[in-house]
Each structure stands twice: as C-alpha cells, then as structure tokens.
Design a protein around this motif. Sequence first.
Motif, PDB file in Angstrom:
ATOM      1  N   MET A   1     -16.843  -4.420  13.837  1.00 22.45           N
ATOM      2  CA  MET A   1     -15.943  -4.252  12.684  1.00 22.45           C
ATOM      3  C   MET A   1     -14.489  -4.312  13.137  1.00 22.45           C
ATOM      4  O   MET A   1     -14.177  -4.009  14.287  1.00 22.45           O
ATOM      5  N   LEU A   2     -13.619  -4.680  12.207  1.00 15.50           N
ATOM      6  CA  LEU A   2     -12.229  -4.923  12.566  1.00 15.50           C
ATOM      7  C   LEU A   2     -11.455  -3.616  12.737  1.00 15.50           C
ATOM      8  O   LEU A   2     -11.612  -2.658  11.978  1.00 15.50           O
ATOM      9  N   ARG A   3     -10.595  -3.637  13.747  1.00 16.42           N
ATOM     10  CA  ARG A   3      -9.649  -2.534  13.946  1.00 16.42           C
ATOM     11  C   ARG A   3      -8.281  -3.065  13.550  1.00 16.42           C
ATOM     12  O   ARG A   3      -7.787  -4.037  14.126  1.00 16.42           O
ATOM     13  N   VAL A   4      -7.646  -2.427  12.562  1.00 19.18           N
ATOM     14  CA  VAL A   4      -6.467  -2.981  11.911  1.00 19.18           C
ATOM     15  C   VAL A   4      -5.264  -2.056  12.052  1.00 19.18           C
ATOM     16  O   VAL A   4      -5.402  -0.831  11.993  1.00 19.18           O
ATOM     17  N   LEU A   5      -4.097  -2.670  12.213  1.00 18.44           N
ATOM     18  CA  LEU A   5      -2.831  -1.950  12.129  1.00 18.44           C
ATOM     19  C   LEU A   5      -2.086  -2.482  10.908  1.00 18.44           C
ATOM     20  O   LEU A   5      -1.887  -3.695  10.770  1.00 18.44           O
ATOM     21  N   ALA A   6      -1.686  -1.586   9.991  1.00 20.46           N
ATOM     22  CA  ALA A   6      -0.962  -1.970   8.779  1.00 20.46           C
ATOM     23  C   ALA A   6       0.475  -1.481   8.895  1.00 20.46           C
ATOM     24  O   ALA A   6       0.710  -0.300   9.162  1.00 20.46           O
ATOM     25  N   VAL A   7       1.433  -2.401   8.691  1.00 19.83           N
ATOM     26  CA  VAL A   7       2.849  -2.069   8.904  1.00 19.83           C
ATOM     27  C   VAL A   7       3.657  -2.438   7.670  1.00 19.83           C
ATOM     28  O   VAL A   7       3.709  -3.605   7.280  1.00 19.83           O
ATOM     29  N   ASP A   8       4.300  -1.438   7.056  1.00 22.30           N
ATOM     30  CA  ASP A   8       5.202  -1.683   5.919  1.00 22.30           C
ATOM     31  C   ASP A   8       6.142  -0.494   5.821  1.00 22.30           C
ATOM     32  O   ASP A   8       5.709   0.655   5.911  1.00 22.30           O
ATOM     33  N   GLU A  11       6.487   3.155   1.536  1.00 24.82           N
ATOM     34  CA  GLU A  11       5.247   3.940   1.487  1.00 24.82           C
ATOM     35  C   GLU A  11       4.276   3.487   0.403  1.00 24.82           C
ATOM     36  O   GLU A  11       3.067   3.385   0.662  1.00 24.82           O
ATOM     37  N   PRO A  12       4.729   3.213  -0.833  1.00 19.43           N
ATOM     38  CA  PRO A  12       3.765   2.755  -1.851  1.00 19.43           C
ATOM     39  C   PRO A  12       3.066   1.456  -1.444  1.00 19.43           C
ATOM     40  O   PRO A  12       1.857   1.301  -1.666  1.00 19.43           O
ATOM     41  N   ALA A  13       3.824   0.517  -0.844  1.00 14.68           N
ATOM     42  CA  ALA A  13       3.232  -0.744  -0.408  1.00 14.68           C
ATOM     43  C   ALA A  13       2.246  -0.510   0.732  1.00 14.68           C
ATOM     44  O   ALA A  13       1.167  -1.127   0.777  1.00 14.68           O
ATOM     45  N   LEU A  14       2.580   0.406   1.640  1.00 15.63           N
ATOM     46  CA  LEU A  14       1.674   0.717   2.747  1.00 15.63           C
ATOM     47  C   LEU A  14       0.408   1.385   2.229  1.00 15.63           C
ATOM     48  O   LEU A  14      -0.703   1.073   2.686  1.00 15.63           O
ATOM     49  N   GLU A  15       0.552   2.271   1.253  1.00 17.85           N
ATOM     50  CA  GLU A  15      -0.625   2.941   0.684  1.00 17.85           C
ATOM     51  C   GLU A  15      -1.551   1.934   0.004  1.00 17.85           C
ATOM     52  O   GLU A  15      -2.782   2.039   0.104  1.00 17.85           O
ATOM     53  N   GLU A  16      -0.974   0.970  -0.710  1.00 12.62           N
ATOM     54  CA  GLU A  16      -1.802  -0.055  -1.347  1.00 12.62           C
ATOM     55  C   GLU A  16      -2.547  -0.875  -0.302  1.00 12.62           C
ATOM     56  O   GLU A  16      -3.733  -1.180  -0.451  1.00 12.62           O
ATOM     57  N   LEU A  17      -1.840  -1.214   0.774  1.00 10.98           N
ATOM     58  CA  LEU A  17      -2.453  -1.981   1.862  1.00 10.98           C
ATOM     59  C   LEU A  17      -3.604  -1.199   2.494  1.00 10.98           C
ATOM     60  O   LEU A  17      -4.698  -1.744   2.724  1.00 10.98           O
ATOM     61  N   LEU A  18      -3.385   0.081   2.736  1.00  8.85           N
ATOM     62  CA  LEU A  18      -4.433   0.921   3.319  1.00  8.85           C
ATOM     63  C   LEU A  18      -5.630   1.038   2.381  1.00  8.85           C
ATOM     64  O   LEU A  18      -6.787   1.014   2.825  1.00  8.85           O
ATOM     65  N   TYR A  19      -5.366   1.145   1.083  1.00  5.67           N
ATOM     66  CA  TYR A  19      -6.441   1.250   0.094  1.00  5.67           C
ATOM     67  C   TYR A  19      -7.315  -0.005   0.117  1.00  5.67           C
ATOM     68  O   TYR A  19      -8.552   0.086   0.154  1.00  5.67           O
ATOM     69  N   LEU A  20      -6.684  -1.180   0.117  1.00  2.36           N
ATOM     70  CA  LEU A  20      -7.439  -2.435   0.122  1.00  2.36           C
ATOM     71  C   LEU A  20      -8.231  -2.597   1.424  1.00  2.36           C
ATOM     72  O   LEU A  20      -9.374  -3.070   1.411  1.00  2.36           O
TER      73      LEU A  20
END
Length: 257
Positions: A1-8, A11-20
């Motif tokens: 499974m993928l190990r991902v780093l999300a960068v934004d 905060e709202p945009a980062l939360e949406e990215l984390l949710y997806l």
Amino acid sequence: MLRVLAVDDEEPALEELLYLLDRDPRVGSVLPALEATEALRTLGRAVEGGTEAIDVVFLDINMPGLSGLELARLLGGFAAPPLIVFVTAHEDFAVRAFDLKAVDYLLKPLRAERFAEAVRRVAELTHAGQGPRAHPAGPPGGGQVPVELGGVTRFVPVADIACAEAHGDYARLHTRRGSHLVRVPLATLEEQWRAHGFVRIHRSHLVALDRIEELRLDGGNMTVRVGDRVLPVSRRNARELRDLLARRATGTAARAR
C-alpha cells in the motif's frame, strides 16, 4: 500500500487532501505537512528509516518560502526520489511541473474521480518499480503535455506534436488526432522543446523539424508543409531553418550509406 506525504499551506485544503487519501484503499498511511521545510524534514526522517520511504508527495505549488516547484526540484536530487503529484488552483505551472517528471497535475477544487485516477497512476508506477526505490523513468517521447478535455486531464506526448501555434498567452498544439489549447506562451514552449527538435519558424509558429515534409519558395516568401498545414516562415527565421533542414538531409544521407 502507498505511503503518502500531503503538503499544503492552507489547512482546509490539506484536510480535504487527507480526507480523499484516507478514503482510498490503495493508500496505507498519510503524513501531513503545512510547509515545504516541514515536508523536507519528514522526508529526511523517512529516508533514515529506510523501509518507510515515502512513495509519493501530493504537493501544492504556491506556498510561502519554498514553493512546491522548488521542493520538487530538490526531491529530484534524492538518490531515490518519491513520485510527485501537484495539487494546485493554478493552470499556469503545468508544463514546468511535467518538466520535473510529475506523475499528475490536479486542479482545485478537487474532484473525487479525478483524484482517484491520480492515485491509480501512482499505484501502477510504484508496483512497476518506479517508486522511491528506483529512479522514475522519464515520460515517453521526451516529455508529455497535460491538456484538459471535458474536465479530464490527458497527457499528450511531445513526440506526437507536429506544430504549435500562438494564441496570445496560450498555444494551440496540433497532432494527427486533433488540436489542444494549453495555457502556455509559445516562447516558453520554444525554450523547453528546443532539445526535442522543435524550431521557431515564425512569431506565431513552432514546428517539429522532422515533421516538415516540404519547403517552398514563392516570390520571395517561404512556407513549409506539415501534414495538411502550410505555414509561413518569417525572413528572420528562414536562414536558421534552411541550415537545420540541410543538416538533417546530410545526416539522413550519411545514415543511408
């Protein structure tokens, strides 16, 4: 499974990215970062851990301090760089992003089906051995150009493009299958595609040298034929074009011997 780093940095945009990302069954774990320097520290710790290397970074572009493009350029120097997916509200950086070997370029607001397609691309590349434990192969044909068609981003290999035509701050790309309008000035394409055999023949036209089928002089005016298109050659570009075509002909004759 993928190990991902999300960068934004928002905060709202980062939360949406984390949710997806959390909803996608192909994603195993997700680490967040609100700025590029924090992302670099996270990646550094992952590299030290070895077995927990980051597979892919979902990366915003416009951030204070170090931008997403600058961070991607730094990551490209890693011995085992992660894959990059840009997530941005701006269309303007698409060509520069794919010059950095980005896997995908997502526009905000994010659409769930488009996001899932990006994760699918990443998963396929990772399973094919092009993730962080191997240098990702460059895109076919010397590069790809992202184009939007009916809300779907498609990737047109530069090798498929016969010529490009200026439309203000945009350029229209012509291929055998049709044409595509991209928000990139022709001067930018000229600089980036010179190494792929493209030559400026007119202030409004950039042409793949190996697609020129005919050069014609008529009353002091020069034109070239590229497929079913006849394009003008400006006087300032005529000499360079003739020299390039002569060298191409000489090289072809030498290889034929």
